[in-house]
Design a protein around this motif. Structure first.
Motif, PDB file in Angstrom:
ATOM      1  N   VAL A  71      64.316  -5.158  32.765  1.00 23.46           N
ATOM      2  CA  VAL A  71      64.263  -4.084  31.766  1.00 23.46           C
ATOM      3  C   VAL A  71      65.292  -3.033  32.181  1.00 23.46           C
ATOM      4  O   VAL A  71      65.074  -2.271  33.129  1.00 23.46           O
ATOM      5  N   GLY A  72      66.448  -3.034  31.526  1.00 23.40           N
ATOM      6  CA  GLY A  72      67.528  -2.102  31.872  1.00 23.40           C
ATOM      7  C   GLY A  72      68.656  -2.834  32.583  1.00 23.40           C
ATOM      8  O   GLY A  72      68.619  -3.017  33.805  1.00 23.40           O
ATOM      9  N   THR A  73      69.671  -3.251  31.833  1.00 26.05           N
ATOM     10  CA  THR A  73      70.716  -4.124  32.380  1.00 26.05           C
ATOM     11  C   THR A  73      72.029  -3.393  32.654  1.00 26.05           C
ATOM     12  O   THR A  73      72.754  -3.727  33.590  1.00 26.05           O
ATOM     13  N   PHE A  74      72.356  -2.392  31.804  1.00 30.57           N
ATOM     14  CA  PHE A  74      73.591  -1.605  31.980  1.00 30.57           C
ATOM     15  C   PHE A  74      74.790  -2.562  32.037  1.00 30.57           C
ATOM     16  O   PHE A  74      74.932  -3.400  31.154  1.00 30.57           O
ATOM     17  N   THR A  75      75.647  -2.490  33.059  1.00 30.32           N
ATOM     18  CA  THR A  75      76.837  -3.353  33.087  1.00 30.32           C
ATOM     19  C   THR A  75      76.613  -4.646  33.882  1.00 30.32           C
ATOM     20  O   THR A  75      77.566  -5.384  34.133  1.00 30.32           O
ATOM     21  N   GLY A  76      75.383  -4.878  34.302  1.00 33.98           N
ATOM     22  CA  GLY A  76      75.055  -6.219  34.778  1.00 33.98           C
ATOM     23  C   GLY A  76      74.874  -6.454  36.264  1.00 33.98           C
ATOM     24  O   GLY A  76      74.571  -7.572  36.682  1.00 33.98           O
ATOM     25  N   TYR A  77      75.028  -5.408  37.091  1.00 37.47           N
ATOM     26  CA  TYR A  77      74.991  -5.634  38.551  1.00 37.47           C
ATOM     27  C   TYR A  77      73.669  -6.284  38.990  1.00 37.47           C
ATOM     28  O   TYR A  77      73.655  -7.345  39.612  1.00 37.47           O
ATOM     29  N   SER A  78      72.545  -5.647  38.652  1.00 36.08           N
ATOM     30  CA  SER A  78      71.253  -6.174  39.129  1.00 36.08           C
ATOM     31  C   SER A  78      70.949  -7.532  38.504  1.00 36.08           C
ATOM     32  O   SER A  78      70.342  -8.393  39.154  1.00 36.08           O
ATOM     33  N   CYS A  94      67.200 -10.452  29.834  1.00 43.07           N
ATOM     34  CA  CYS A  94      67.644  -9.074  30.036  1.00 43.07           C
ATOM     35  C   CYS A  94      67.356  -8.239  28.789  1.00 43.07           C
ATOM     36  O   CYS A  94      67.674  -8.661  27.669  1.00 43.07           O
ATOM     37  N   CYS A  95      66.786  -7.050  28.990  1.00 43.05           N
ATOM     38  CA  CYS A  95      66.468  -6.146  27.879  1.00 43.05           C
ATOM     39  C   CYS A  95      67.326  -4.894  27.998  1.00 43.05           C
ATOM     40  O   CYS A  95      67.337  -4.236  29.053  1.00 43.05           O
ATOM     41  N   ASP A  96      68.032  -4.545  26.932  1.00 45.42           N
ATOM     42  CA  ASP A  96      68.787  -3.289  26.918  1.00 45.42           C
ATOM     43  C   ASP A  96      69.009  -2.885  25.458  1.00 45.42           C
ATOM     44  O   ASP A  96      68.779  -3.682  24.541  1.00 45.42           O
ATOM     45  N   VAL A  97      69.454  -1.626  25.268  1.00 40.74           N
ATOM     46  CA  VAL A  97      69.738  -1.149  23.915  1.00 40.74           C
ATOM     47  C   VAL A  97      71.229  -0.900  23.697  1.00 40.74           C
ATOM     48  O   VAL A  97      71.639  -0.569  22.591  1.00 40.74           O
ATOM     49  N   SER A  98      72.037  -1.045  24.736  1.00 36.52           N
ATOM     50  CA  SER A  98      73.458  -0.697  24.616  1.00 36.52           C
ATOM     51  C   SER A  98      74.348  -1.930  24.516  1.00 36.52           C
ATOM     52  O   SER A  98      74.478  -2.698  25.474  1.00 36.52           O
ATOM     53  N   GLU A  99      74.995  -2.074  23.338  1.00 42.21           N
ATOM     54  CA  GLU A  99      75.978  -3.153  23.167  1.00 42.21           C
ATOM     55  C   GLU A  99      77.187  -2.882  24.062  1.00 42.21           C
ATOM     56  O   GLU A  99      77.758  -3.805  24.649  1.00 42.21           O
ATOM     57  N   GLU A 100      77.574  -1.603  24.149  1.00 39.17           N
ATOM     58  CA  GLU A 100      78.799  -1.274  24.889  1.00 39.17           C
ATOM     59  C   GLU A 100      78.658  -1.625  26.375  1.00 39.17           C
ATOM     60  O   GLU A 100      79.489  -2.337  26.939  1.00 39.17           O
ATOM     61  N   ILE A 122      69.146  -7.238  22.682  1.00 33.02           N
ATOM     62  CA  ILE A 122      69.478  -5.842  22.410  1.00 33.02           C
ATOM     63  C   ILE A 122      68.415  -5.293  21.462  1.00 33.02           C
ATOM     64  O   ILE A 122      68.427  -5.570  20.258  1.00 33.02           O
ATOM     65  N   ALA A 123      67.486  -4.537  22.032  1.00 30.21           N
ATOM     66  CA  ALA A 123      66.371  -3.942  21.280  1.00 30.21           C
ATOM     67  C   ALA A 123      65.601  -3.055  22.248  1.00 30.21           C
ATOM     68  O   ALA A 123      65.719  -3.247  23.475  1.00 30.21           O
ATOM     69  N   PRO A 124      64.809  -2.117  21.754  1.00 32.54           N
ATOM     70  CA  PRO A 124      63.954  -1.371  22.682  1.00 32.54           C
ATOM     71  C   PRO A 124      63.127  -2.362  23.504  1.00 32.54           C
ATOM     72  O   PRO A 124      62.522  -3.293  22.945  1.00 32.54           O
ATOM     73  N   ALA A 125      63.116  -2.177  24.818  1.00 35.95           N
ATOM     74  CA  ALA A 125      62.517  -3.191  25.697  1.00 35.95           C
ATOM     75  C   ALA A 125      61.043  -3.434  25.391  1.00 35.95           C
ATOM     76  O   ALA A 125      60.570  -4.569  25.535  1.00 35.95           O
ATOM     77  N   LEU A 126      60.325  -2.409  24.957  1.00 31.14           N
ATOM     78  CA  LEU A 126      58.898  -2.616  24.669  1.00 31.14           C
ATOM     79  C   LEU A 126      58.704  -3.674  23.594  1.00 31.14           C
ATOM     80  O   LEU A 126      57.811  -4.516  23.687  1.00 31.14           O
ATOM     81  N   GLU A 127      59.587  -3.626  22.590  1.00 32.41           N
ATOM     82  CA  GLU A 127      59.505  -4.637  21.512  1.00 32.41           C
ATOM     83  C   GLU A 127      59.725  -6.031  22.078  1.00 32.41           C
ATOM     84  O   GLU A 127      58.997  -6.970  21.758  1.00 32.41           O
TER      85      GLU A 127
END
Ligand SMILES: C[S@@+](CC[C@H](N)C(=O)[O-])C[C@H]1O[C@@H](n2cnc3c(N)ncnc32)[C@H](O)[C@@H]1O
Length: 219
Positions: A71-78, A94-100, A122-127
């Motif tokens: 939950v929370g991927t950002f640019t992918g490190y973890s 992987c759950c995230d809301v940011s396409e960029e 790409i969606a709110p992680a809770l969903e």
């Protein structure tokens, strides 16, 4: 008198020493950290640290995890660190809301040769979490702090007995201790820590790695 052994405070030099005497990060993770710092400062500080990444790869491998959720991927490190530790045939959602931000992650998943074992939603992680109907072996929570308790409540029932939950930033730079600190994220982490520590469904330890990493296993 009981003598309590405490974790020592890490100076910058001792932290460097610790990194120098641990495995990784490899050239690819270093390149990703550099690109993230160049393009996305100050958000780049959201990325997990190198020793945390190695710890997560080893933990994923030791536990034989095959089905992991981030939950929370950002640019992918973890996500790369988890994906590298997965057992053969393992999958990471992987759950995230940011396409960029996650477009960078996608590129590095290809370079790291782990793209075939990762699915990004790409969606709110809770969903996304509410759609999961298979048992989870390992879950990592590292998104918006105000939702940590909700993520925990969705994930704990879905993690199999003996499975693992990891939760990042649970010391919040030490600000959890400062009662005068009323920042929304700090209050949320404090509430999360109190809730998780009393949760009979898990056994857990709050580790002083990075910004505080809670490691829990489902009973
Ligand atoms: C701390 S960063 C994750 C860092 C990442 N684990 C790493 O090691 O690079 C938090 C991420 O959570 C994402 N996020 C924030 N709110 C979210 C939500 N409601 N659902 C899913 N992801 C969310 C952000 O877009 C951001 O990429």
């Amino acid at each position: 008198m009981i003598m309590t052994k405490r974790s020592i405070q890490l100076s910058a030099d001792l932290h460097d020493y610790l990194i120098a005497h641990s495995s990784g990060p490899d050239a690819l993770l270093e390149e990703l950290a550099e690109e993230t710092a160049e393009r996305f400062a100050p958000s780049a500080s959201m990325q997990i640290g190198p020793e945390q990444g190695t710890f997560m790869t080893l933990l994923t491998r030791i536990t034989g995890a095959r089905r992991a959720v981030e939950v929370g991927t950002f640019t992918g490190y973890s996500s790369i660190c988890i994906a590298r530790g997965l057992a053969s045939g393992g999958r990471l959602l992987c759950c995230d809301v940011s396409e960029e931000w996650t477009s960078v992650a996608r590129r590095y998943w290809e370079k790291a040769g782990v793209a075939d074992r990762i699915e990004l939603r790409i969606a709110p992680a809770l969903e996304t979490l509410r759609t999961l109907d298979e048992p989870v072996d390992l879950a990592f929570i590292d998104a918006d702090k105000v939702s940590y308790l909700d993520y925990w409540e969705e994930l704990v029932p879905r993690v199999r007995p003996g499975g693992v939950l990891l939760v990042d930033n649970t010391l919040r730079g030490g600000r959890v201790l400062d009662e005068a600190e009323q920042n929304e994220d700090v209050r949320a982490i404090r509430a999360f820590n109190e809730h998780a520590a009393r949760d009979d469904r898990v056994e857990l330890v709050l580790l002083p790695i990075g910004d505080g990493l809670t490691l829990a296993t489902k009973r």
